[in-house]
Motif scaffolding. Structure first.
Motif: not given
Length: 331
Positions: A84-105
């Protein structure tokens, strides 16, 4: 539909901004010279060490998050938490600040946990990380004040933006306006359905924030907090040894470069692209590294970090359904 379109346009605008900054930094550089240095003059051993240190920081962040989640009455699988943490980092590269929400999801889905409570733990994480960043910034200000003044003198546009943010009348009036409106309409606001819904969400959110008070392993939490930021710093510092033009620089010079680069990461662009490069290059210039050499350093350091996050994030997305398949089939 309109909301999705606006969101997409916002993401594209931030990406375009990052690419414009990146282009401005690299447009006048000798590409053949950069290629020659990267091919012949880099000790890639230190780049691999940097990536290993980065991986250790991600593992440590995983453990720290698990420590924060435990007071919620759940102990998620370590593998799921790491992925989940690694998905969060990936999503931050796609949409700024989205990583925190993504890893929780991701963790909420695969561990059947409250998404809102998890967001509360991540907000607490971010508050702690901001405090750590403040400590490092104060260390740099206290030990390298002259270099920071030189940095601002070399970059008057950065100095002007800092002054605008600090003394902006628009920002001050906006805050005062919100306070006044809330005061005069507070009764209507408190009795609205929206207020009650927000109150319910904030209660769950507060449970996540309070995890730091109820956690059993406070010393482990402190250790991992320090360790994460130490690894972040060393991840950049060891790359100094990969180049002949930075290997002589001191640890405090690396810390200054790291802090200024981190401020570049705060910019609302994917992965700090452009902004991070600019800040790191200008920091190295202050310590006597030529801009042309700083450009090569920033390119390799950022590219290697980003490549690792992309690779591990994609792997995490691919294997998450497989490692949780048996659990989902049993439901």
């Amino acid at each position: 539909m309109k909301h999705k379109l606006l969101k997409t346009l916002k993401v594209l605008a931030f990406f375009a901004l990052g690419m414009v900054i990146f282009w401005l930094v690299y447009k006048d550089q000798d590409i053949k010279r950069i290629e020659s240095i990267l091919k012949n003059d880099v000790n890639y051993f230190w780049v691999w060490v940097s990536l290993l240190l980065g991986l250790l920081s991600h593992v440590s962040r995983t453990i720290r998050w698990a420590i924060m989640i435990e007071p919620l009455g759940r102990r998620p699988r370590t593998l799921n938490t790491f992925l989940a943490v690694m998905v969060g980092y990936l999503m931050n590269l796609v949409i700024p600040r989205m990583g925190e929400i993504s890893r929780c999801g991701v963790l909420a889905r695969y561990e059947k946990m409250s998404f809102t409570k998890l967001v509360g733990t991540v907000v607490t994480e971010r508050i702690i990380d901001v405090l750590m960043m403040l400590v490092l910034t104060l260390i740099v200000i206290g030990t390298q004040f002259g270099k920071l003044i030189q940095f601002l003198d070399n970059n008057p546009e950065v100095k002007q933006k800092l002054e605008n943010i600090t003394f902006s009348p628009v920002a001050i009036l906006s805050v005062l306006g919100v306070v006044v409106l809330f005061y005069f309409f507070r009764q209507k606001i408190r009795h609205s359905a929206l207020f009650h819904k927000l109150h319910e969400i904030l209660q769950k959110f507060g449970e996540g924030l309070r995890t730091i008070q109820n956690m059993k392993n406070k010393w482990a939490f402190i250790f991992h907090t320090v360790f994460i930021w130490l690894m972040y710093y060393l991840m950049l510092y060891v790359v100094f040894f990969a180049f002949g033009f930075t290997t002589h620089l001191t640890a405090i010079a690396a810390l200054t470069t790291f802090v200024l680069g981190t401020f570049g990461m705060v910019a609302p662009v994917q992965g700090g692209i452009g902004a991070w490069h600019f800040m790191v290059i200008q920091a190295l210039v202050v310590y006597g590294v030529s801009k042309a050499d700083g450009v090569v350093f920033a390119f390799l350091a950022h590219s290697s970090m980003t490549a690792m996050l992309i690779l591990m994030g994609l792997v995490a997305l691919l294997i998450l359904p497989f490692v949780n398949r048996r659990k989902e089939e049993s439901l």
